[in-house]
Scaffold this active site. Structure first.
Site, PDB file in Angstrom:
ATOM      1  N   GLY A 189       0.828  -1.208   0.000  1.00 26.60           N
ATOM      2  CA  GLY A 189       0.000   0.000   0.000  1.00 26.60           C
ATOM      3  C   GLY A 189       0.860   1.256   0.000  1.00 26.60           C
ATOM      4  N   HIS A 191       1.549   0.904  -8.102  1.00 25.30           N
ATOM      5  CA  HIS A 191       1.175   1.632  -6.881  1.00 25.30           C
ATOM      6  C   HIS A 191      -0.206   2.258  -7.081  1.00 25.30           C
ATOM      7  CE1 HIS A 191       5.676   2.016  -5.595  1.00 25.30           C
ATOM      8  NE2 HIS A 191       5.272   0.776  -5.752  1.00 25.30           N
ATOM      9  N   THR A 208       7.352 -10.194 -13.454  1.00 26.53           N
ATOM     10  CA  THR A 208       6.270  -9.438 -14.094  1.00 26.53           C
ATOM     11  C   THR A 208       6.528  -9.319 -15.605  1.00 26.53           C
ATOM     12  OG1 THR A 208       7.423  -7.359 -13.728  1.00 26.53           O
ATOM     13  CG2 THR A 208       5.873  -8.045 -12.011  1.00 26.53           C
ATOM     14  N   GLN A 232       8.439  -2.427  -4.660  1.00 24.73           N
ATOM     15  CA  GLN A 232       8.558  -3.816  -4.178  1.00 24.73           C
ATOM     16  C   GLN A 232       8.593  -3.824  -2.639  1.00 24.73           C
ATOM     17  OE1 GLN A 232      10.976  -3.011  -7.087  1.00 24.73           O
ATOM     18  NE2 GLN A 232       9.029  -3.351  -8.085  1.00 24.73           N
ATOM     19  N   ALA A 279      -1.506  -5.343  -9.130  1.00 25.84           N
ATOM     20  CA  ALA A 279      -1.854  -4.078  -9.800  1.00 25.84           C
ATOM     21  C   ALA A 279      -1.145  -3.937 -11.144  1.00 25.84           C
ATOM     22  CB  ALA A 279      -1.497  -2.907  -8.887  1.00 25.84           C
ATOM     23  N   THR A 311       0.116  -6.983 -13.051  1.00 28.06           N
ATOM     24  CA  THR A 311      -0.117  -8.140 -13.931  1.00 28.06           C
ATOM     25  C   THR A 311      -1.523  -8.732 -13.790  1.00 28.06           C
ATOM     26  OG1 THR A 311       0.724  -9.610 -12.213  1.00 28.06           O
ATOM     27  CG2 THR A 311       2.320  -8.813 -13.834  1.00 28.06           C
ATOM     28  N   ASP A 353      -8.703  -3.262   7.694  1.00 29.84           N
ATOM     29  CA  ASP A 353     -10.146  -3.514   7.534  1.00 29.84           C
ATOM     30  C   ASP A 353     -10.427  -4.903   6.970  1.00 29.84           C
ATOM     31  OD1 ASP A 353      -8.770  -2.113   5.291  1.00 29.84           O
ATOM     32  OD2 ASP A 353     -10.586  -2.635   4.188  1.00 29.84           O
TER      33      ASP A 353
HETATM   34  P1  GDP Z   1       1.783  -0.811  -3.457  1.00 31.94           P
HETATM   35  O1  GDP Z   1       2.419  -1.526  -4.599  1.00 31.94           O
HETATM   36  O2  GDP Z   1       2.524  -1.008  -2.191  1.00 31.94           O
HETATM   37  O3  GDP Z   1       1.534   0.645  -3.728  1.00 31.94           O
HETATM   38  O4  GDP Z   1       0.351  -1.495  -3.259  1.00 31.94           O
HETATM   39  P2  GDP Z   1      -0.684  -1.912  -4.417  1.00 31.94           P
HETATM   40  O5  GDP Z   1      -1.328  -0.708  -4.959  1.00 31.94           O
HETATM   41  O6  GDP Z   1      -0.042  -2.841  -5.384  1.00 31.94           O
HETATM   42  O7  GDP Z   1      -1.677  -2.813  -3.599  1.00 31.94           O
HETATM   43  C1  GDP Z   1      -2.380  -2.335  -2.508  1.00 31.94           C
HETATM   44  C2  GDP Z   1      -3.869  -2.520  -2.783  1.00 31.94           C
HETATM   45  O8  GDP Z   1      -4.588  -2.362  -1.588  1.00 31.94           O
HETATM   46  C3  GDP Z   1      -4.430  -1.472  -3.732  1.00 31.94           C
HETATM   47  O9  GDP Z   1      -5.496  -2.030  -4.445  1.00 31.94           O
HETATM   48  C4  GDP Z   1      -4.928  -0.390  -2.776  1.00 31.94           C
HETATM   49  O10 GDP Z   1      -5.971   0.403  -3.340  1.00 31.94           O
HETATM   50  C5  GDP Z   1      -5.428  -1.222  -1.651  1.00 31.94           C
HETATM   51  N1  GDP Z   1      -5.357  -0.636  -0.296  1.00 31.94           N
HETATM   52  C6  GDP Z   1      -4.403   0.174   0.223  1.00 31.94           C
HETATM   53  N2  GDP Z   1      -4.629   0.395   1.535  1.00 31.94           N
HETATM   54  C7  GDP Z   1      -5.748  -0.288   1.839  1.00 31.94           C
HETATM   55  C8  GDP Z   1      -6.486  -0.480   3.049  1.00 31.94           C
HETATM   56  O11 GDP Z   1      -6.143   0.012   4.114  1.00 31.94           O
HETATM   57  N3  GDP Z   1      -7.595  -1.271   2.968  1.00 31.94           N
HETATM   58  C9  GDP Z   1      -8.009  -1.857   1.818  1.00 31.94           C
HETATM   59  N4  GDP Z   1      -9.107  -2.601   1.838  1.00 31.94           N
HETATM   60  N5  GDP Z   1      -7.325  -1.697   0.663  1.00 31.94           N
HETATM   61  C10 GDP Z   1      -6.214  -0.930   0.680  1.00 31.94           C
HETATM   62  P1  IMO Z   2       5.148  -2.979  -5.882  1.00 35.47           P
HETATM   63  O1  IMO Z   2       6.073  -1.797  -5.974  1.00 35.47           O
HETATM   64  C1  IMO Z   2       4.741  -7.317  -5.683  1.00 35.47           C
HETATM   65  C2  IMO Z   2       7.718  -9.734  -7.812  1.00 35.47           C
HETATM   66  C3  IMO Z   2       7.238 -10.511  -9.019  1.00 35.47           C
HETATM   67  C4  IMO Z   2       8.192 -11.683  -8.979  1.00 35.47           C
HETATM   68  C5  IMO Z   2       9.493 -11.034  -8.524  1.00 35.47           C
HETATM   69  C6  IMO Z   2      10.432 -10.646  -9.646  1.00 35.47           C
HETATM   70  O2  IMO Z   2       3.863  -2.799  -6.579  1.00 35.47           O
HETATM   71  O3  IMO Z   2       5.031  -3.452  -4.483  1.00 35.47           O
HETATM   72  P2  IMO Z   2      10.459  -8.818 -11.578  1.00 35.47           P
HETATM   73  O4  IMO Z   2       9.384  -8.327 -12.487  1.00 35.47           O
HETATM   74  O5  IMO Z   2      11.047  -7.784 -10.705  1.00 35.47           O
HETATM   75  O6  IMO Z   2      11.488  -9.600 -12.311  1.00 35.47           O
HETATM   76  O7  IMO Z   2       9.722  -9.878 -10.611  1.00 35.47           O
HETATM   77  O8  IMO Z   2       9.117  -9.862  -7.810  1.00 35.47           O
HETATM   78  N1  IMO Z   2       7.415  -8.275  -7.865  1.00 35.47           N
HETATM   79  C7  IMO Z   2       6.468  -7.680  -7.137  1.00 35.47           C
HETATM   80  N2  IMO Z   2       5.545  -8.203  -6.290  1.00 35.47           N
HETATM   81  N3  IMO Z   2       4.811  -5.992  -5.851  1.00 35.47           N
HETATM   82  C8  IMO Z   2       5.725  -5.442  -6.669  1.00 35.47           C
HETATM   83  O9  IMO Z   2       5.920  -4.109  -6.762  1.00 35.47           O
HETATM   84  C9  IMO Z   2       6.587  -6.311  -7.389  1.00 35.47           C
HETATM   85  N4  IMO Z   2       7.579  -6.115  -8.292  1.00 35.47           N
HETATM   86  C10 IMO Z   2       8.075  -7.334  -8.562  1.00 35.47           C
HETATM   87  O10 IMO Z   2       5.901 -10.917  -8.868  1.00 35.47           O
HETATM   88  O11 IMO Z   2       7.799 -12.584  -7.988  1.00 35.47           O
HETATM   89 MG    MG Z   3       1.909  -2.928  -6.082  1.00 37.06          MG
END
Ligand code: GDP
Ligand code: IMO
Ligand code: MG
Length: 421
Positions: A15, A41, A129, A222, A297, A299, A331
């Site tokens: 998140g 993100h 990815t 990551q 988010a 793939t 939540d």
């Molecule tokens: P990031 O890569 O760390 O920025 O996280 P991602 O965006 O890949 O994944 C987080 C997911 O959880 C997204 O769909 C957000 O919209 C969602 N999210 C973030 N914070 C919360 C939360 O507190 N509760 C819920 N239910 N969803 C959240």
């Molecule tokens: P955010 O920033 C979750 C995982 C891939 C795979 C491994 C290697 O959104 O948190 P790569 O494409 O780097 O060769 O993949 O790392 N991976 C992630 N998993 N969130 C990410 O980024 C990721 N970026 C890569 O799923 O297991």
């Molecule tokens: Mg992410």
């Protein structure tokens, strides 16, 4: 110059995007320091949802600079799509986005190499990815990479062709049956490079050095368990996702780092292959996946789900020097009759409280502590003080074990669904 770092403590998707967006109003500059479009993100505000891959998550705020640092690898095609995707928000990209000249470019053939390498590994694949991350960082450390600054050289295409041709030979090495239309991929690439050139390329370390009266937030991608050195190797990404990566990925000195914000989910997820000691294959895991909408988010792949792993989290806190914790997706656990936390591992018959070299399933079993669940809908709660008693107990336990305060509890995807202590 003082820089706060914000990074994921698990296997990504904690998140980070949401919290960077929430905190941006307190900063002048938001800077991504590693990773590339493997990141996804997510930001939610005003009933709209955006997923950013390369652009820092401060982009939706006015009068802030968003910097893509030297440690990032950039796919011009994806970056241009991202810019197009946010055009309704009337953001003046030419005024708010900067790119380090030292950042490396992901070429179309880097992506093909990634796919070929994964295909050749069969069931042992990393679960990449497939954005070309590994091959691009390989060229960087192998001193063959193509940097953004190169685009200012009139003859940049000669260097491009040289690297592309080398890649074509390398792709043959994998002996896999891969279909691709390089001509089409190149067309798209060259068009995107022309767009990319409209953005300011800077010596970002000097830019940050001179911004000594500015507040800077470094945004990680990551998570710590995907770190090339400290993660679950080889099932990791190809950059340093931990705090030290911010220094090398931006050119800031360790003594300029102020706070280190560590973000974690109230449970654990992982997308891609590799060990995951607390992974669930039962109705609790299914519920996390469903309620948490746990799909990648970037793939769209389903994320594997499991209980919180305190052993791994403690390790991540130490490696990063986390000074403040933020607990996300709290939540999602509402309505669970019980909540488990892994406090130790049974490693080859011995109870241990550290992350061993080998995390494989056969040698390691999690030891759990059980907590009573809570049923309240947290998205309706507006302050930390009003959190359910059982959740408070859970939070206090985590803080005591991790020896770091939890300063934010996130209770929903929206900007507003954030409780500050
Ligand atoms: P990031 O890569 O760390 O920025 O996280 P991602 O965006 O890949 O994944 C987080 C997911 O959880 C997204 O769909 C957000 O919209 C969602 N999210 C973030 N914070 C919360 C939360 O507190 N509760 C819920 N239910 N969803 C959240
Ligand atoms: P955010 O920033 C979750 C995982 C891939 C795979 C491994 C290697 O959104 O948190 P790569 O494409 O780097 O060769 O993949 O790392 N991976 C992630 N998993 N969130 C990410 O980024 C990721 N970026 C890569 O799923 O297991
Ligand atoms: Mg992410």
């Amino acid at each position: 110059m003082k820089v706060d770092l914000l990074l994921g403590l698990q296997w990504g998707d904690e998140g980070k995007g949401k919290i960077v967006d929430v905190l941006t109003s307190k900063y002048d500059i938001i800077a991504r320091f590693q990773g590339g479009p493997n990141a996804g993100h997510t930001l939610v505000f005003n009933n709209k949802k955006y997923v950013l891959h390369t652009i820092p998550s401060g982009i939706f705020h006015k009068n802030k600079i968003n910097l893509i640092g030297n440690g990032v690898v950039i796919d011009p095609v994806i970056l241009c799509k991202e810019i197009l995707n946010i055009k309704n928000e009337n953001i003046k990209i030419s005024e708010t986005l900067l790119i380090s000249k030292k950042a490396h470019l992901i070429l179309p053939t880097h992506r093909i190499l990634d796919a070929a390498s994964e295909m050749s590994k069969g069931k042992n694949k990393i679960g990449s990815t497939l954005k070309g991350i590994g091959p691009t960082y390989m060229d960087k450390t192998g001193r063959n990479g193509f940097r953004v600054g190169e685009l200012e050289n009139k003859k940049w295409k000669d260097k491009y062709v040289e690297l592309r041709d080398k890649h074509i030979e390398l792709i043959k090495f994998f002996k896999v049956n891969l279909n691709f239309n390089l001509k089409k991929l190149e067309e798209e690439f060259f068009q995107s490079v022309d767009e990319l050139k409209k953005i300011d390329f800077v010596d970002s370390e000097n830019f940050l050095f001179e911004a000594n009266d500015k507040k800077i937030l470094a945004e990680g991608a990551q998570g710590s368990l995907l770190d090339i050195d400290f993660g679950t190797y080889p099932y990791v990404t190809s950059s340093n996702t931990t705090a030290a990566g911010a220094c090398t990925g931006l050119g800031i000195s360790p003594n300029s780092v102020n706070q280190v914000f560590g973000i974690f989910k109230a449970y654990t997820t992982r997308v891609g292959s590799g060990p995951f000691p607390t992974e669930l294959f039962d109705s609790y895991g299914e519920r996390m996946s469903k309620v948490g909408n746990e799909f990648g988010a970037t793939t769209g792949r389903p994320r594997r789900c499991g209980w919180l792993d305190l052993v791994a989290l403690k390790y991540a806190c130490r490696v990063n020097g986390v000074s403040k914790l933020m607990m996300m997706k709290t939540d999602v656990l509402s309505g669970f009759d019980k909540v488990l936390v892994c406090t130790n591992y049974n490693y080859k018959g011995k109870i241990i409280d550290y992350l061993p070299y080998d995390l494989s399933e056969s040698s390691l079993k999690p030891v759990y502590k059980e907590f009573k669940g809570w049923s309240e809908d947290l998205r309706q709660i507006d302050s930390f003080e009003n959190l359910p008693k059982n959740l408070n107990y859970y939070i206090k336990f985590l803080e005591k074990e991790l020896e770091v305060p939890i300063v934010i509890v996130s209770v929903g995807p929206d900007r507003k669904e954030t409780l500050f202590r």
